[in-house]
Design a protein around this motif. Structure first.
Motif, PDB file in Angstrom:
ATOM      1  N   CYS A  64       4.383  68.168  58.238  1.00 43.59           N
ATOM      2  CA  CYS A  64       5.221  67.081  57.730  1.00 43.59           C
ATOM      3  C   CYS A  64       6.520  67.631  57.152  1.00 43.59           C
ATOM      4  O   CYS A  64       6.507  68.557  56.333  1.00 43.59           O
ATOM      5  N   VAL A  65       7.628  67.039  57.569  1.00 44.83           N
ATOM      6  CA  VAL A  65       8.951  67.418  57.071  1.00 44.83           C
ATOM      7  C   VAL A  65       9.535  66.263  56.259  1.00 44.83           C
ATOM      8  O   VAL A  65       9.509  65.113  56.700  1.00 44.83           O
ATOM      9  N   TYR A  66      10.030  66.558  55.052  1.00 45.20           N
ATOM     10  CA  TYR A  66      10.654  65.545  54.206  1.00 45.20           C
ATOM     11  C   TYR A  66      12.159  65.767  54.179  1.00 45.20           C
ATOM     12  O   TYR A  66      12.668  66.857  54.457  1.00 45.20           O
ATOM     13  N   GLY A  83      12.798  69.992  53.881  1.00 45.01           N
ATOM     14  CA  GLY A  83      11.815  71.062  54.052  1.00 45.01           C
ATOM     15  C   GLY A  83      10.446  70.499  54.351  1.00 45.01           C
ATOM     16  O   GLY A  83      10.299  69.360  54.809  1.00 45.01           O
ATOM     17  N   TYR A  84       9.420  71.292  54.076  1.00 44.93           N
ATOM     18  CA  TYR A  84       8.050  70.893  54.365  1.00 44.93           C
ATOM     19  C   TYR A  84       7.396  70.215  53.156  1.00 44.93           C
ATOM     20  O   TYR A  84       7.552  70.677  52.017  1.00 44.93           O
ATOM     21  N   LEU A  85       6.670  69.134  53.429  1.00 41.39           N
ATOM     22  CA  LEU A  85       5.790  68.580  52.399  1.00 41.39           C
ATOM     23  C   LEU A  85       4.554  69.470  52.342  1.00 41.39           C
ATOM     24  O   LEU A  85       3.945  69.758  53.379  1.00 41.39           O
ATOM     25  N   ALA A  86       4.208  69.902  51.144  1.00 38.69           N
ATOM     26  CA  ALA A  86       3.139  70.895  51.007  1.00 38.69           C
ATOM     27  C   ALA A  86       2.253  70.577  49.809  1.00 38.69           C
ATOM     28  O   ALA A  86       2.558  69.674  49.005  1.00 38.69           O
ATOM     29  N   LYS A  87       1.153  71.331  49.690  1.00 30.59           N
ATOM     30  CA  LYS A  87       0.252  71.254  48.537  1.00 30.59           C
ATOM     31  C   LYS A  87       0.249  72.625  47.868  1.00 30.59           C
ATOM     32  O   LYS A  87       0.209  73.656  48.546  1.00 30.59           O
ATOM     33  N   GLU A  88       0.259  72.611  46.533  1.00 30.13           N
ATOM     34  CA  GLU A  88       0.336  73.875  45.816  1.00 30.13           C
ATOM     35  C   GLU A  88      -0.241  73.729  44.413  1.00 30.13           C
ATOM     36  O   GLU A  88      -0.393  72.615  43.882  1.00 30.13           O
TER      37      GLU A  88
END
Length: 475
Positions: A212-214, A226-231
């Motif tokens: 997924c790109v936001y 950039g990228y939607l991510a989990k952290e």
């Protein structure tokens, strides 16, 4: 007969003196109650290089120090306060306000379109502006401490990330590298969080190799893609959250001046308060420091909220947006309520915003405030306007100045008396201005800005649908 007459005259003289003294004492007492006496030097940055930390932030669980981005306490200045460009701050502030008004004006049209189509329309651009206040948050494993603007008018939290595939602006701390973190994961473009980007950023998510790109653009033309991510996010040693959705920006431009990114405190489900709702129940509070050499606090949860907080309901004017709406019902200057029709505020509505610098009022409300303030400041010489601030005074030659107190009344009975730092905006001794501005249109919402919020404890209770205020919030 003469003795009686003399005695009568003495009694009359004594009564006159006493009455006059009491009257003078009463006027003086009222004057002290309804005004602030300010040391002019306190309006300007102190030459002292020491940083004074908020005891609340130091001693309260789930609390972060809030610093002014240009201040002595900021990680971005190496302990040496920098002088901000006030005209540029006000220019960016107006860009943010224009973006807020644009978003609110499109809300009704968005609702109409939603009723006619299954596609959720994108909201207008987000609202960054000058972003005066920052906190430090740990991201990743091992954690990487980063300075983030916190913003109640934005939802998606993001930071710059390596590799910068196009452009990254200059930031003070090393740019976050997701490949060095064992807890980082990209989010699939078919996931529900990716579908939620439209409401959180104004732009639908897109795909790059199934990731997924936001993309988010702000009212001042800054942007992050950039990228939607989990952290993993670490607030304090005891407040650690796994799997927080955030934006890992590989293409970023804008006037962020060394800051790593943004912490979104809005009302969307991708905002940080919504993602941590099981722990904090969408409750957070902050106090913005009154000086660049002090820190305030950003505190999550309800444990440390003052018992003196007075609440007002979140109004419906901002439903469907990131913002927290308010209902202003009156303004008092120098102890006197201004003669403003209730419809002046109720027609356009109002909101509170941590990122707007100068409070904006409907034209008729601002005119009444300006007139009352100028009348009580008549002994001080006027001077030329600066940018959006049109009521300014030349205070050269004065060591102290007496200004009328200003208080806002909100629905539900909450009355908020502004601190002395919430009334004036100083450029230089010869140009100190009333820190309010009028909107250009009667239909534009009022905005309660961050200059007026300084030193107050401001509480956002998303679950309870209310916002609260208390004095002396930074101590």
């Amino acid at each position: 007969m003469s003795i009686h007459r003399d005695l009568f005259n003495i009694i009359v003289i004594v009564l006159c003196v006493c009455l006059n003294w009491d009257c003078t004492k009463g006027v003086q007492g009222r004057r002290e109650i309804d005004s602030h006496i300010i040391q002019l030097s306190s309006l300007f940055p102190s030459p002292s290089s020491s940083c004074v930390l908020s005891t609340k932030a130091s001693n309260t669980k789930s609390s972060l120090h809030v610093t002014h981005r240009h201040g002595t306490c900021s990680r971005l200045t190496n302990g040496k306060a920098t002088t901000p460009d006030h005209v540029e701050i006000l220019r960016l502030d107006q860009a943010r306000v224009n973006s807020i008004h644009s978003k609110l004006s499109k809300k009704v049209n968005d609702r109409v379109r939603q009723s006619q189509s299954t596609n959720v329309p994108a909201k207008s651009g987000s609202t960054l502006g000058s972003g005066n206040y920052i906190v430090t948050v740990g991201i990743g494993t091992p954690k990487h401490d980063l300075s983030l603007i916190f913003d109640t008018g934005s939802d998606l939290t993001w930071t710059q990330c390596e590799p910068c595939v196009q452009t990254c602006y200059s930031q003070k701390e090393p740019i976050f590298n997701p490949s060095s973190s064992s807890s980082y994961y990209n989010v699939s473009c078919s996931s529900a969080p990716c579908s939620s980007l439209s409401s959180a950023t104004g732009n639908a998510g897109s795909c790059s190799a199934s990731n997924c790109v936001y993309g988010i653009q702000y009212g001042d033309q800054s942007f992050s893609v950039g990228y939607l991510a989990k952290e993993k996010f670490t607030l304090t040693s005891s407040d650690v959250f796994n799997g927080v959705y955030f934006g890992c920006g590989e293409n970023n431009q804008g006037l962020f001046t060394g800051i790593a990114g943004l912490l979104g405190l809005g009302r969307d489900k991708l905002s940080f308060p919504s993602q941590t709702a099981k722990t904090y129940n969408k409750i957070f509070s902050y106090c913005l420091p009154s000086s660049s050499r002090y820190t305030g606090h950003l505190t999550f949860g309800s444990a440390a909220i003052s018992s003196s907080v007075k609440f007002t309901p979140i109004s419906t004017i901002t439903d469907g947006t990131s913002f927290y709406g308010l209902d202003i019902v009156g303004i008092t200057v120098g102890g006197r309520k201004l003669a403003i029709s209730s419809t002046v505020f109720s027609t356009p509505g109002a909101l509170i915003d941590s990122g707007t610098v100068i409070t904006r009022l409907p034209p008729k409300a601002y005119a009444a405030l300006r007139s009352a303030f100028k009348a009580q400041m008549s002994k001080y010489p006027s001077t030329s306007a600066v940018s959006i601030l049109d009521t300014c005074f030349n205070l050269s030659g004065y060591k102290t100045v007496t200004i009328p107190k200003v208080a806002f009344s909100f629905s539900g009975g909450a009355v908020v008396e502004l601190g002395s730092k919430g009334i004036l905006y100083p450029f230089k001794m010869s140009q100190v201005c009333l820190a309010f501005a009028g909107n250009s249109d009667d239909n534009n919402a009022a905005i309660f800005g961050n200059v007026q919020q300084q030193t107050l404890e401001v509480v956002y209770d998303g679950a309870g649908g209310r916002v609260g205020f208390a004095p002396n919030g930074c101590s």
